[in-house]
Structure formats: structure tokens, C-alpha cells
Design a protein around this motif. Structure first.
Motif, PDB file in Angstrom:
ATOM      1  N   UNK A  44       0.828  -1.201   0.000  1.00 33.81           N
ATOM      2  CA  UNK A  44       0.000   0.000   0.000  1.00 33.81           C
ATOM      3  C   UNK A  44       0.868   1.259   0.000  1.00 33.81           C
ATOM      4  N   UNK A  45       0.283   2.359  -0.469  1.00 30.47           N
ATOM      5  CA  UNK A  45       0.980   3.644  -0.427  1.00 30.47           C
ATOM      6  C   UNK A  45       1.306   4.044   1.002  1.00 30.47           C
ATOM      7  N   UNK A  46       0.455   3.647   1.930  1.00 30.65           N
ATOM      8  CA  UNK A  46       0.695   3.972   3.333  1.00 30.65           C
ATOM      9  C   UNK A  46       1.966   3.300   3.852  1.00 30.65           C
ATOM     10  N   UNK A  47       2.198   2.060   3.418  1.00 29.84           N
ATOM     11  CA  UNK A  47       3.415   1.355   3.835  1.00 29.84           C
ATOM     12  C   UNK A  47       4.652   1.972   3.183  1.00 29.84           C
ATOM     13  N   UNK A  48       4.533   2.393   1.923  1.00 35.14           N
ATOM     14  CA  UNK A  48       5.648   3.067   1.254  1.00 35.14           C
ATOM     15  C   UNK A  48       5.997   4.343   2.011  1.00 35.14           C
ATOM     16  N   UNK A  49       4.983   5.159   2.282  1.00 35.52           N
ATOM     17  CA  UNK A  49       5.221   6.423   2.981  1.00 35.52           C
ATOM     18  C   UNK A  49       5.818   6.186   4.362  1.00 35.52           C
ATOM     19  N   UNK A  50       5.306   5.195   5.069  1.00 36.43           N
ATOM     20  CA  UNK A  50       5.805   4.888   6.407  1.00 36.43           C
ATOM     21  C   UNK A  50       7.287   4.515   6.378  1.00 36.43           C
ATOM     22  N   UNK A  51       7.691   3.716   5.392  1.00 40.49           N
ATOM     23  CA  UNK A  51       9.097   3.302   5.276  1.00 40.49           C
ATOM     24  C   UNK A  51       9.997   4.496   4.997  1.00 40.49           C
ATOM     25  N   UNK A  52       9.546   5.368   4.085  1.00 39.26           N
ATOM     26  CA  UNK A  52      10.350   6.540   3.747  1.00 39.26           C
ATOM     27  C   UNK A  52      10.467   7.492   4.929  1.00 39.26           C
ATOM     28  N   UNK A  53       9.366   7.724   5.624  1.00 35.82           N
ATOM     29  CA  UNK A  53       9.389   8.621   6.784  1.00 35.82           C
ATOM     30  C   UNK A  53      10.307   8.080   7.878  1.00 35.82           C
ATOM     31  N   UNK A  54      10.265   6.787   8.077  1.00 34.02           N
ATOM     32  CA  UNK A  54      11.091   6.169   9.110  1.00 34.02           C
ATOM     33  C   UNK A  54      12.572   6.424   8.851  1.00 34.02           C
TER      34      UNK A  54
END
Length: 295
Positions: A44-54
Motif C-alpha cells: 500500500x501507499x501507506x506502507x511506502x510512505x511509512x518506510x520513507x518517513x522512518x
């Protein structure tokens, strides 16, 4: 001279439409098929964003001596969040007798390992004709993890890219026709640097230009060097398009290795990440499918 021409042809032929038309179906394992309604999303896009933010938050705190002025301009609740993260990190390291200095004192690859559990690096490819590739050099990549980002200038379908595309094997085409020029040399490099400087918020960067060097601030920004899979070496990562949401923290945009060619854009910034299709062990080279067939 002939050897150089052959090497250049082997890299460029995957972008030449007549060659693709004649050879596409000869190597079925190099093709990836997706349903039209899937939007080609592995995670999901949410998982992509979460990984990048982390990762980006740790990169930001690891460079605190250069980010202090930027940090002071953020809302108080954002400042408190970063200081809380830094306090927790230093507390853990103090327990292990590993801390020193004000910040996290991690280089980009150490930050990558700290947050994602693996490190990737560019090196000579295992394919004799491919030049450089990307390898997992430390740790293990879990299935579904964001492994790389494809850096470069973003072009809409109507924007000029003819001269940049000549002998350029690093142009990536998204499903909707948006193009990403991931070449780190020549006119492509000049254009990216120009757009990167144009879009600053005062003294602050809104995109990353360090991927044009051998030492990128964002260690994920090496996706343009991932080679095409073959019948012998199956793909272990795949491309996934990701539009950066308007809510993405302004202080972390400096690590995004993409910039729009056009200055006035109503659409969100397009990024392309590479996602692991399976668990990838230390020492393995990353391979992707250069061709996705939408059914």
C-alpha cells in the motif's frame, strides 16, 4: 571501440521500441503481468510512505548540526517529536555505551541499517554486459520492503525530453506516461540541478541532488542502477509508483531524489520505489522487470 559500442547497445536496447517489439515475448520470465485495476501496487501507499518517513527522520536527526536552523522553524509539536526521538535513541545507545555527540552520529548507510535492517550498495554487476548493479551488502531484505528509489527529473507527457533522451538508458516510463530521467550525467544532470535549485524554500531544499554523486544523502536513491532480470536470474524487486502526499513533512522533502521539470504543478510529485518480491539475502544482486504488461 567496437567493444564500447556493443556495451552501449546492450544497455540501451531495452529502451528502443523496435527491439522491444521484436524481442519482448522471447523471454517470458523477464515480463511482469499486472491487472489493470491493481494500479501495480505490491504494497500500500501507506506502507511506502511509512518506510520513507522512518528512514528520512533518522537521516534528519543524524545531520542535526546542519538541520538545527530548519528544526527551529518547525511548529513546536514537530520539534518536540524530533527531540523525543533523539532522546529515546541516545538513551538506548548510552545503555550500550555507544553514544557520542549531540545527534545520532549515523552515516546514511548506518541510518539505513538502523531503520530498515539492511544496507545496499552499488558495485560491478554479476552480469558481464551490465556495468554496475545494486547489491545487498549487509543484513537481509524482508519481502514487501522498500529497497530503493528511482531518482531523477519528472516529466509529464507534454513536457520536452527529446534531447535528454538521446543515448539515455535511464529513462523510466510510468503506467500513465509520466517519465523519470534517472541519468546522473550530461544534460540530464544539469537540468536536475537547475530544477533542484529553483524549488528551494528560501535556503531550504525540497529535493535531494546528492544522488548525482557517489555519496547520496538518501542511501535508497540508487534504483536506476538495478539491472533487468533474465531467464537465469529472476526478478527479486519490482517498481511501484508512489505520489508524495501534500502532508509529507516539509523538512523531510530534502531527501526525496525527484523534482518536477515543470515549476507550476497541480499534481503531486511522482516517485518510483522498488519493493522486494521475496526475502533477499546478503550478497544478492537486485534484479527487476524492465517491462510490465497491464492486462
Amino acid at each position: 571501440m567496437l567493444k564500447k559500442l556493443v556495451s552501449g547497445w546492450n544497455r540501451y536496447k531495452y529502451r528502443l521500441v523496435p527491439w522491444i517489439a521484436l524481442n519482448l515475448w522471447k523471454n517470458q520470465r523477464t515480463l511482469r503481468f499486472v491487472a489493470e485495476d491493481s494500479l501495480d501496487k505490491v504494497i500500500s501507499d501507506q506502507l511506502v510512505e511509512s518506510s520513507l518517513l522512518k528512514l528520512f527522520r533518522i537521516l534528519f536527526l543524524s545531520d542535526l548540526s546542519n538541520q538545527a536552523e530548519f528544526l527551529n522553524l518547525l511548529p513546536e509539536n514537530s520539534q518536540s517529536k524530533y527531540f523525543h526521538m533523539l532522546t529515546n535513541f541516545r538513551s538506548i545507545k548510552e545503555t550500550k555505551k555507544e553514544t557520542k555527540g549531540r545527534g545520532m552520529d549515523l552515516n546514511p548507510h548506518e541510518a539505513m541499517f538502523e531503520t530498515l535492517g539492511f544496507i545496499i550498495n552499488r558495485a560491478t554487476s554479476s552480469l558481464s554486459f551490465a556495468g554496475r548493479g545494486v547489491f545487498v551488502t549487509t543484513g537481509k531484505v524482508p519481502k514487501g520492503a522498500v529497497v530503493c528509489m528511482y531518482p531523477g527529473t519528472i516529466y509529464q507527457q507534454y513536457e520536452p525530453i527529446f534531447f535528454q533522451s538521446i543515448c539515455n538508458s535511464f529513462i523510466f516510463r510510468c503506467i500513465d506516461g509520466v517519465l523519470i530521467d534517472g541519468n546522473d550525467n550530461g544534460i540530464s544532470k544539469v537540468i536536475y540541478r537547475s530544477c533542484n535549485g529553483r524549488d528551494r524554500l528560501g535556503p531550504y531544499k525540497t529535493s535531494d541532488a546528492t544522488w548525482l554523486s557517489e555519496s547520496p544523502a538518501n542511501p535508497l536513491a540508487v534504483g536506476q542502477y538495478i539491472n533487468n532480470c533474465s531467464n537465469e536470474k529472476a526478478a527479486n524487486v519490482c517498481y511501484q509508483e508512489f505520489d508524495v502526499p501534500a502532508t509529507f513533512p516539509v523538512e523531510l522533502r530534502q531527501y526525496i531524489p525527484n523534482v518536477n521539470y515543470g515549476h507550476i504543478m497541480e499534481r503531486p510529485l511522482r516517485c518510483v520505489v522498488l519493493v522486494a518480491l521475496r526475502e533477499i539475502e546478503k550478497g544478492e544482486e537486485l534484479f527487476s522487470n524492465y517491462y510490465t504488461i497491464v492486462r
